[in-house]
Enzyme design. Structure first.
Site, mmCIF file in Angstrom:
data_model
loop_
_atom_site.group_PDB
_atom_site.id
_atom_site.type_symbol
_atom_site.label_atom_id
_atom_site.label_comp_id
_atom_site.label_asym_id
_atom_site.label_seq_id
_atom_site.Cartn_x
_atom_site.Cartn_y
_atom_site.Cartn_z
ATOM 1 N N ASP A 25 -6.971 -10.164 -4.600
ATOM 2 C CA ASP A 25 -6.946 -9.902 -6.041
ATOM 3 C C ASP A 25 -5.991 -10.817 -6.782
ATOM 4 O OD1 ASP A 25 -4.787 -8.523 -4.717
ATOM 5 O OD2 ASP A 25 -4.404 -7.472 -6.591
ATOM 6 N N HIS A 65 3.267 -14.514 -6.249
ATOM 7 C CA HIS A 65 1.927 -14.657 -5.667
ATOM 8 C C HIS A 65 0.898 -13.874 -6.473
ATOM 9 C CE1 HIS A 65 3.274 -10.795 -4.349
ATOM 10 N NE2 HIS A 65 2.191 -10.532 -3.649
ATOM 11 N N TRP A 103 -0.784 -7.209 -7.294
ATOM 12 C CA TRP A 103 -0.806 -6.277 -8.425
ATOM 13 C C TRP A 103 0.513 -5.537 -8.609
ATOM 14 C CZ3 TRP A 103 -2.948 -6.288 -12.780
ATOM 15 C CH2 TRP A 103 -2.990 -5.153 -13.586
ATOM 16 N N GLU A 152 5.093 -4.908 -12.163
ATOM 17 C CA GLU A 152 6.548 -4.871 -12.299
ATOM 18 C C GLU A 152 7.044 -5.944 -13.258
ATOM 19 O OE1 GLU A 152 7.988 -5.036 -8.294
ATOM 20 O OE2 GLU A 152 7.126 -3.078 -7.788
ATOM 21 N N HIS A 194 0.833 -1.203 0.000
ATOM 22 C CA HIS A 194 0.000 0.000 0.000
ATOM 23 C C HIS A 194 0.869 1.256 0.000
ATOM 24 C CE1 HIS A 194 -3.872 -2.050 0.835
ATOM 25 N NE2 HIS A 194 -3.077 -2.944 1.406
ATOM 26 N N SER A 198 3.530 -6.652 -7.988
ATOM 27 C CA SER A 198 4.444 -7.600 -8.637
ATOM 28 C C SER A 198 4.020 -7.878 -10.072
ATOM 29 C CB SER A 198 4.500 -8.909 -7.841
ATOM 30 O OG SER A 198 5.139 -8.710 -6.595
#
Length: 490
Positions: free
Chosen positions: A397, A373, A376, A381, A30, A378
């Site tokens: 998500d 995992h 978002w 990126e 976050h 990761s």
């Protein structure tokens, strides 16, 4: 006209710069994107105050040279940090009950953020705009109390935004206690199986507190003059276009890619990065290393970690594995890697670390694929770095992101369907998927698709790109004095 990084905001005659206050829920996933946004805003000549909890502030101070309230220059503007005490100790058992904690945080947060806003107003540095991320929708109430415009940074995909929007709206059918296996048909989104929707929206989810916290943001959606999304138009074109017709959605991502253009030592990391892993990667052949990291919150079973480790050994591939201590409030043990993997690492075949600069790792030519995992951050990126992925989603998500990585973006292979599957993927399957993503025809196709998205991401933040244009308009709106208009064109 210059790019996002080149634009400098021309302030109005007032001696005080435009003051934007960013309020973040604690947690690396976050803090990082919101701080990237804050640095970008500050670099245009604005004053940014970044606010989060004292618990997270303590971690940030330990890893970075942060002094509370001290102005740090960023481009043509500046940024500072403020932390508020949430009154519960880190080891307080009440934190384990997220519903209880989020209600407590709201009560304390409204009071403390209001104090900050009032303090700056009295110091002749009035806050011009409040921006928050999910889980703390009460920031909108503070903005309303002081008659300050507010905006939101959504740190998941637009597809997930659509899922929460339509769940709250009630216009789309979702799984229920009586129909738990119902497929979900969202506008401009592939049909999602019941275990592919954001898991907090499934009736079987234990995390009802997460669901309510996020839905709270959607109940307050009309109070925000803009919803900024860390995505880019060409990545989710149809759903972005559709949602833009319903609410003021604007893509400004990939934020991490734009933030690189801002020269600043300001960081929200809670661990000090080491260059040792980059030096080790320098010694490896091109596209030869499997990078493994499951973020800061996702927690896999110990048995699954062992199977992944043996699968890596079975594949014969080199590896860079990030093993982080789990968050304290999860009340779980730190993962233990098999001795065989440690021995392989000691012989130079791999490297095991507790932290690494992920953005730099993913852009390193030695990295062949990313076992992730599917959070978002990761996901963005990996796409923006042109790296194929092996998807190991757990919850939230992540399960939806995995669908997109595999079936829509076509940059990934699947290694499980999520925590609800309650299945341990065996080492043989792990090795098979690792090789599928790194060697042969399928691997070449995945890499080709990933590089295509990398180019699209670069185009989005380049001069005249979709994210560049949206961010410019947002900053100009801040400078012009935001009015609480509800139209989707700001």
């Amino acid at each position: 006209m210059g790019s996002i990084s080149e634009m400098v905001f021309e302030t109005c005659p007032s001696p005080n710069p435009i003051h934007v206050m960013l309020v973040s829920f604690q947690g690396q996933g976050h803090v990082n994107p919101l701080l990237r946004l804050g640095k970008l805003i500050a670099s245009k000549g604005l004053l940014v105050t970044f606010v989060t909890t004292e618990l997270w502030g303590k971690k940030m101070r330990q890893a970075n040279k942060i002094v509370d309230g001290e102005l740090k220059p960023v481009g043509s503007g500046s940024i500072r940090f403020e932390f508020f005490d949430e009154e519960w100790a880190e080891d307080d058992d009440r934190r384990a009950d997220f519903s209880l904690y989020i209600a407590h945080l709201e009560s304390v947060g409204i009071r403390e953020v209001s104090k900050l806003v009032r303090r700056y107003e009295e110091a002749n540095e009035p806050v011009s705009c409040l921006i928050n991320n999910p889980f703390i929708p009460w920031v909108c109430h503070v903005a309303e109390e002081f008659n300050i415009p507010c905006a939101v940074l959504w740190v998941q995909s637009c597809a997930c935004f659509s899922a929460y929007y339509h769940y709250q709206d009630g216009s789309v059918s979702f799984p229920t206690e009586t129909e738990p296996e119902l497929d979900v048909k969202l506008p401009c989104v592939p049909v999602l199986k019941n275990d592919e929707i954001p898991s907090f929206l499934h009736p079987s989810s234990r995390f009802t507190g997460f669901r309510q916290a996020i839905l709270g943001q959607f109940k307050n959606l009309s109070k925000s003059f803009c919803v900024l999304i860390d995505s880019f138009d060409s990545l989710e074109q149809e759903v972005i276009d559709y949602m833009s017709s319903l609410c003021p959605v604007k893509t400004v991502g990939p934020l991490f890619k734009v933030a690189r253009t801002v020269t600043s030592d300001v960081s929200g990391d809670i661990c000090k990065s080491t260059d040792k892993c980059l030096e080790w990667l320098d010694s490896r052949p091109k596209s030869s290393v499997v990078y493994i990291s499951f973020g800061t919150v996702a927690y896999l079973k110990q048995e699954q970690i062992e199977e992944i480790a043996h699968g890596v050994l079975k594949s014969g591939l080199s590896f860079l594995w990030v093993i982080r201590p789990p968050p304290h409030d999860l009340k779980v043990e730190t993962h233990v890697l098999p001795q065989e993997l440690k021995e392989s690492s000691a012989k130079g075949k791999g490297m095991i670390v507790d932290w690494c600069p992920q953005e730099q790792v993913l852009s390193h030519p030695s990295v062949a694929c990313f076992v992730t995992h599917c959070g978002w951050n990761s996901t963005m990126e990996s796409l923006s770095s042109g790296v194929p992925v092996v998807c190991c989603p757990q919850w939230g998500d992540q399960v939806t992101d995995a669908v997109y990585l595999i079936d829509v973006f076509k940059t990934g292979v699947r290694l499980g369907r999520g925590a609800t599957e309650e299945r341990v993927v065996p080492r043989e399957e792990v090795a098979e998927k690792l090789l599928e993503a790194t060697v042969g025809e399928k691997a070449e196709e995945l890499r080709k698709n990933a590089l295509k998205w990398k180019a699209e991401a670069e185009a989005a933040v380049a001069p005249g790109g979709s994210s560049d244009k949206n961010f410019r308009e947002f900053v100009e709106k801040l400078g012009a004095g935001v009015t609480k208009t509800k139209d989707n064109g700001y």
